[in-house]
Design an enzyme around this catalytic site. Structure first.
Site, PDB file in Angstrom:
ATOM      1  CB  CYS A 153     -51.015   6.786  -9.040  1.00  0.00           C
ATOM      2  SG  CYS A 153     -50.090   8.331  -9.104  1.00  0.00           S
ATOM      3  CB  CYS A 195     -51.866   8.265  -1.747  1.00  0.00           C
ATOM      4  SG  CYS A 195     -52.727   8.261  -3.343  1.00  0.00           S
ATOM      5  CG  HIS A 241     -44.512   9.344   0.974  1.00  0.00           C
ATOM      6  ND1 HIS A 241     -44.281  10.364   1.881  1.00  0.00           N
ATOM      7  CD2 HIS A 241     -44.308   9.875  -0.241  1.00  0.00           C
ATOM      8  CE1 HIS A 241     -43.943  11.457   1.213  1.00  0.00           C
ATOM      9  NE2 HIS A 241     -43.956  11.186  -0.068  1.00  0.00           N
ATOM     10  CG  HIS A 294     -40.961  13.535  -0.378  1.00  0.00           C
ATOM     11  ND1 HIS A 294     -40.733  12.316  -0.988  1.00  0.00           N
ATOM     12  CD2 HIS A 294     -40.753  13.325   0.951  1.00  0.00           C
ATOM     13  CE1 HIS A 294     -40.392  11.425  -0.069  1.00  0.00           C
ATOM     14  NE2 HIS A 294     -40.407  12.015   1.109  1.00  0.00           N
ATOM     15  CB  THR A 308     -48.032   4.954  -6.796  1.00  0.00           C
ATOM     16  OG1 THR A 308     -47.481   5.889  -5.868  1.00  0.00           O
ATOM     17  CG2 THR A 308     -48.749   3.836  -6.057  1.00  0.00           C
ATOM     18  CG  ASN A 349     -44.220  13.128  -8.184  1.00  0.00           C
ATOM     19  OD1 ASN A 349     -44.435  14.167  -8.787  1.00  0.00           O
ATOM     20  ND2 ASN A 349     -44.298  13.049  -6.857  1.00  0.00           N
ATOM     21  CD  GLU A 399     -45.577   4.460  -3.431  1.00  0.00           C
ATOM     22  OE1 GLU A 399     -46.091   3.588  -4.159  1.00  0.00           O
ATOM     23  OE2 GLU A 399     -45.415   5.635  -3.794  1.00  0.00           O
ATOM     24  CG  HIS A 416     -39.703   6.660  -2.246  1.00  0.00           C
ATOM     25  ND1 HIS A 416     -41.031   6.575  -1.876  1.00  0.00           N
ATOM     26  CD2 HIS A 416     -39.545   7.890  -2.806  1.00  0.00           C
ATOM     27  CE1 HIS A 416     -41.652   7.696  -2.207  1.00  0.00           C
ATOM     28  NE2 HIS A 416     -40.772   8.512  -2.776  1.00  0.00           N
TER      29      HIS A 416
END
Length: 318
Positions: free
Chosen positions: A203, A104, A82, A48, A173, A233, A134, A132
């Site tokens: 994470c 990831c 993601h 992103h 994460t 994040n 993820e 989202h």
């Protein structure tokens, strides 16, 4: 007569910027372009950050929303960092596409843990942000109804899992460490028998960047977060900065977006960057501030990161 610029001390949070998962995803696209030439198709933004995406587009990457937009020309297709639902690689295999999974590895661990817990008969509560990528990818690892999304503390107070189900939880994460702890506490109080995941799901990079922004926020009159508004994040970093004592925190994508006048009257400001923002953009922000202020900088480092993720195997080009 030259008027002296007001002094401004800039605290550079560390770690900041690219994490190992983001670096790996970008390198996968770059290596695919080197080996196979343009175009290389990428499903969704690889990370992103528009600066990163536009740079890869200039090299020959084509970003698509769904695999239906990709022609059957034999060129590689890359899945974003993601993660994706299982239906996406299944569709790619049905079409005999050559695909590379840039998910990831820490997100992939969450996927595999969810599968193991489901196989043991557990119903999963997924703590994460609705919509989202993820979260969509993680929920897409299990059959419909096997996982329930809990997006905030209020949802944790209301969630009604299947009656009699053995419960466990996992998380996106890139969440706020503090918000997630609050949600987990609510779930434990409501469901005393709920079990924990084998390992922390948030994470290391998210945890480290939030710890770093807390360290600078307590000393700052203003915190600037370099990141995209759709980067979970990065948004969390701005929120954490405000909660950690910064009177104000703002987010910009590029140095040109920052109005240096925001720092008028400030003695010290903090600067950090989300995990998908390259260091170049942080330097843009510092340079932008130098236009108006006599800037000194200080690194505030709370952790050293040395994680490197290997690239997946790629076809050998004759």
């Amino acid at each position: 007569m030259t008027v002296a610029k007001p002094r401004l001390h800039v605290l550079l949070a560390g770690p900041r910027g690219f994490c190992a998962g983001v670096d790996r995803a970008i390198r996968i696209v770059e290596e695919a372009l080197k080996r196979h030439g343009a175009p290389v198709y990428v499903r969704h933004e690889i990370v992103h950050n528009r600066f990163v995406v536009e740079g890869l587009e200039r090299l020959g990457a084509i970003f698509v929303d769904e695999l239906a937009e990709v022609p059957d020309d034999g060129q590689p297709v890359v899945f974003s960092a993601h993660g994706v639902p299982k239906s996406v690689p299944a569709e790619a295999r049905d079409r005999e596409m050559y695909f590379l999974d840039a998910t990831c590895p820490l997100v992939s661990k969450v996927h595999r843990e969810a599968e193991r817990l489901h196989a043991r008969g557990r119903h999963l509560l997924l703590i994460g942000h609705e919509g989202h990528p993820e979260v969509i990818g993680t929920m897409g690892q299990l059959p419909d109804g096997a996982m329930t999304l809990v997006h905030d503390a209020e949802a944790a107070r209301r969630v009604t899992p299947p009656e009699g189900a053995e419960l466990t939880y996992t998380t996106q994460t890139t969440l706020s460490v503090d918000d997630t702890a609050e949600i987990i506490a609510i779930l434990r109080e409501r469901f005393p028998g709920i079990t924990e995941p084998a390992k922390e799901s948030i994470c290391y990079a998210t945890t480290n960047r939030q710890a770093a922004v807390k360290a600078v926020a307590a000393r700052s009159d203003l915190v600037v977060v370099v990141g995209a508004p759709n980067s979970s994040n990065s948004v969390r970093l701005r929120e954490v900065a405000e909660r950690a004592g910064a009177p104000r925190a703002v987010m910009v994508q590029r140095g040109a977006e920052l109005d240096p006048a925001l720092a008028d009257g400030c003695a010290t400001i903090g600067v950090t960057a989300g995990a998908s923002a390259p260091e170049l953009l942080v330097q843009e922000v510092v340079d932008r501030l130098r236009e108006r202020f006599d800037v000194t900088t200080e690194d505030v480092t709370v952790a050293i990161e040395d994680v490197i993720f290997r690239l997946p195997p790629m076809r050998v080009v004759a």
